[in-house]
Enzyme design. Structure first.
Site, PDB file in Angstrom:
ATOM      1  N   ARG A  40       0.824  -1.223   0.000  1.00 25.11           N
ATOM      2  CA  ARG A  40       0.000   0.000   0.000  1.00 25.11           C
ATOM      3  C   ARG A  40       0.852   1.265   0.000  1.00 25.11           C
ATOM      4  O   ARG A  40       0.452   2.279  -0.575  1.00 25.11           O
ATOM      5  CB  ARG A  40      -0.953  -0.005   1.191  1.00 25.11           C
ATOM      6  CG  ARG A  40      -2.083  -0.983   0.936  1.00 25.11           C
ATOM      7  CD  ARG A  40      -3.167  -0.855   1.958  1.00 25.11           C
ATOM      8  NE  ARG A  40      -4.337  -1.564   1.493  1.00 25.11           N
ATOM      9  CZ  ARG A  40      -5.233  -2.140   2.282  1.00 25.11           C
ATOM     10  NH1 ARG A  40      -5.092  -2.083   3.585  1.00 25.11           N
ATOM     11  NH2 ARG A  40      -6.264  -2.753   1.777  1.00 25.11           N
ATOM     12  N   LYS A 206     -20.917 -15.612  -1.454  1.00 20.75           N
ATOM     13  CA  LYS A 206     -22.373 -15.402  -1.369  1.00 20.75           C
ATOM     14  C   LYS A 206     -22.966 -14.660  -2.555  1.00 20.75           C
ATOM     15  O   LYS A 206     -22.424 -13.648  -2.997  1.00 20.75           O
ATOM     16  CB  LYS A 206     -22.684 -14.595  -0.114  1.00 20.75           C
ATOM     17  CG  LYS A 206     -22.377 -15.315   1.174  1.00 20.75           C
ATOM     18  CD  LYS A 206     -22.742 -14.400   2.316  1.00 20.75           C
ATOM     19  CE  LYS A 206     -22.556 -15.078   3.657  1.00 20.75           C
ATOM     20  NZ  LYS A 206     -22.805 -14.118   4.731  1.00 20.75           N
ATOM     21  N   GLY A 374     -10.033  -7.510  -3.630  1.00 21.68           N
ATOM     22  CA  GLY A 374     -10.296  -8.542  -2.629  1.00 21.68           C
ATOM     23  C   GLY A 374      -9.602  -9.862  -2.899  1.00 21.68           C
ATOM     24  O   GLY A 374      -8.423  -9.900  -3.235  1.00 21.68           O
ATOM     25  N   GLY A 397     -13.926  -3.819  -0.272  1.00 22.04           N
ATOM     26  CA  GLY A 397     -15.321  -3.373  -0.250  1.00 22.04           C
ATOM     27  C   GLY A 397     -15.545  -2.196  -1.189  1.00 22.04           C
ATOM     28  O   GLY A 397     -16.596  -2.100  -1.840  1.00 22.04           O
TER      29      GLY A 397
HETATM   30  P1  AMP Z   1     -15.812 -13.307  -1.375  1.00 25.58           P
HETATM   31  O1  AMP Z   1     -15.199 -12.473  -0.270  1.00 25.58           O
HETATM   32  O2  AMP Z   1     -17.288 -13.280  -1.387  1.00 25.58           O
HETATM   33  O3  AMP Z   1     -15.196 -13.000  -2.726  1.00 25.58           O
HETATM   34  O4  AMP Z   1     -15.477 -14.809  -0.997  1.00 25.58           O
HETATM   35  C1  AMP Z   1     -14.182 -15.298  -0.985  1.00 25.58           C
HETATM   36  C2  AMP Z   1     -14.131 -16.492  -0.086  1.00 25.58           C
HETATM   37  O5  AMP Z   1     -15.064 -17.448  -0.529  1.00 25.58           O
HETATM   38  C3  AMP Z   1     -12.769 -17.145  -0.094  1.00 25.58           C
HETATM   39  O6  AMP Z   1     -12.248 -17.142   1.206  1.00 25.58           O
HETATM   40  C4  AMP Z   1     -13.048 -18.558  -0.569  1.00 25.58           C
HETATM   41  O7  AMP Z   1     -12.324 -19.523   0.134  1.00 25.58           O
HETATM   42  C5  AMP Z   1     -14.523 -18.725  -0.289  1.00 25.58           C
HETATM   43  N1  AMP Z   1     -15.129 -19.725  -1.173  1.00 25.58           N
HETATM   44  C6  AMP Z   1     -15.258 -19.666  -2.502  1.00 25.58           C
HETATM   45  N2  AMP Z   1     -15.829 -20.790  -2.980  1.00 25.58           N
HETATM   46  C7  AMP Z   1     -16.087 -21.592  -1.907  1.00 25.58           C
HETATM   47  C8  AMP Z   1     -16.674 -22.866  -1.746  1.00 25.58           C
HETATM   48  N3  AMP Z   1     -17.092 -23.571  -2.792  1.00 25.58           N
HETATM   49  N4  AMP Z   1     -16.813 -23.348  -0.501  1.00 25.58           N
HETATM   50  C9  AMP Z   1     -16.385 -22.634   0.551  1.00 25.58           C
HETATM   51  N5  AMP Z   1     -15.819 -21.428   0.459  1.00 25.58           N
HETATM   52  C10 AMP Z   1     -15.657 -20.898  -0.761  1.00 25.58           C
END
Ligand code: AMP
Length: 417
Positions: A40, A206, A374, A397
């Protein structure tokens, strides 16, 4: 509307108040706070060097951690001043407060090209409240305002928004730094009229976190490729069994609405056709937080229903191949969110092959590839491919909110061109 950038300013002899993102990871080593990752700080150097060359007096403000309005010494920016001096190759003065007479006196004797870093602005609760009186105090040493902290621009805080408004009201200019300028260009302008085909890859945990981005990008993309745990909620909505996988049953309708919109707009909307699954078995051990640890056994790839005792962890080899072929033919790529639990090498192949396909499109097909912050940035760096894509966002974010089309207070407060 396009925002003023530091290239548009004449800062010679001016007090340039600069909001930077120096929220670096630190670790206590034998009673001393040591910086673990200087990324950073390094990323702000072009802005700082440019303004030093232009003869500005640089007053830097930043936050570190969450001191919650207390003078928490482990969250002092002092070690950052030392590191910054090292990286800039010049003196960096440090003020042990961000407001007050001492700061004003120090600024009063600054010469063109001098650099001063102020102490953690979150030592005051008024910062996050965007308290007008506090913003006035910060603005006492500002003729010109510059924001280079994209990762903090989605928050209306005193140092990201309040000060800018005050400087503007006095007739002063408020401009984007070079890092902020690149973020606005790649996450904003480049996606307004993208070279086609425009392929969007969305993964992560999610659907509910990403639905606004999906919704907005459905209006611009030619193809959307879905991966990560998010895919299981789409599967569930089609009555496919998801076993113990991470799902959001309350968002089945959200998933179906996105698919319906894709069909209406003629967007090629793809879900994984196979999945890497494992059977979690209680190891009888507890982790540091006292939660049971599960061994992930019998790792295999399936298509169709996930058995009741199993959980999905990544896209399978067939999906990898299909997605990679589509990505390699793209001219613009936006990627946000991993294709699976990439932190565990047993489930990283899907994410890594998408990363490689993004690099191939960039290097061999002239694609503009934008990694939207991210975990996808972490994944691409982990695969050692960070330097081979066009742009990686520094926001987490903030990147997501910007891609959703939200107005970012820290950007809105900058002067229009
Ligand atoms: P996000 O912050 O929503 O982009 O989510 C990223 C996180 O989702 C990472 O830590 C991944 O390990 C987790 N992730 C992605 N796919 C899966 C999955 N199939 N099962 C469990 N965790 C997951």
């Amino acid at each position: 509307m396009a925002k003023l950038t530091i290239r548009d300013l004449n800062v010679r002899g001016q007090r340039v108040f600069i909001r930077v993102d120096f929220n670096v990871p630190m670790e206590d080593k034998n009673g001393q706070m040591v910086i673990n990752d200087t990324t950073r700080i390094v990323e702000t150097l072009p802005t700082l060097k440019f303004l030093i060359e232009q003869g500005g007096k640089l007053i830097l403000t930043a936050h570190l951690g969450r001191p919650k309005g207390q003078r928490e010494t482990s969250m002092s920016l002092r070690p950052v001043a030392v590191k910054l001096a090292d990286l800039l190759g010049c003196n960096v003065a440090f003020a042990d407060d961000c407001i007050g007479e001492k700061v004003e006196q120090t600024v009063g004797i600054m010469k063109p090209g001098d650099v001063l870093l102020l102490e953690n602005v979150r030592y005051y609760n008024e910062e996050e409240k965007n308290d007008p009186a506090f913003a006035e105090k910060l603005a006492k040493v500002a003729d010109v305002y510059v924001n280079d902290a994209f990762g903090a621009a989605h928050r209306a805080h005193a140092s990201t928004e309040g000060v800018a408004r005050i400087v503007a009201k006095r007739g002063g200019q408020c401009a984007a730094g070079l890092l902020m300028e690149r973020e606005l260009k790649f996450l904003g302008e480049e996606l307004e009229k993208p070279a086609r085909p425009f392929v969007v890859i969305l993964g992560g945990a999610k659907v509910s976190d990403k639905i606004k981005v999906i919704d907005r990008l459905l209006e611009k993309a030619d193809t959307i490729l879905i991966g990560g745990a998010m895919a299981y909620t789409f599967k569930l909505a089609h009555d496919v069994k998801t076993g113990k996988s991470l799902i959001e049953p309350d968002h089945k309708h959200t998933a179906l609405a996105a698919e319906a919109k894709a069909e209406k707009l003629g967007v090629n909307f793809q879900l994984p056709t196979d999945t890497v699954i494992a059977t979690p078995v209680d190891s009888g051990k507890l982790n540091k937080k006292g939660k049971p640890v599960y061994d992930l056994t019998n790792i295999r790839t399936i298509s169709g229903d996930i058995p009741d005792d199993a959980e999905g962890f990544s896209i399978g080899a067939e999906t990898e191949k299909n997605y990679a072929a589509i990505i390699r033919g793209a001219k613009t790529i936006l990627w946000n969110g991993p294709m699976g639990m990439f932190e565990d090498p047993r489930f990283a192949a899907g994410t890594n092959s998408v990363a490689q396909a993004v690099v191939d499109a960039t290097q061999n097909n002239g694609a503009v590839s934008i990694i939207g912050g991210g975990d996808s940035v972490k994944a691409i760096n982990k695969a050692g491919l960070g330097s081979k894509v066009t742009f990686m966002s520094t926001g987490g974010g903030a990147s997501l909110e910007f891609l959703e089309g939200a107005v970012m207070p820290g950007v809105a407060a900058l002067s229009d061109k």
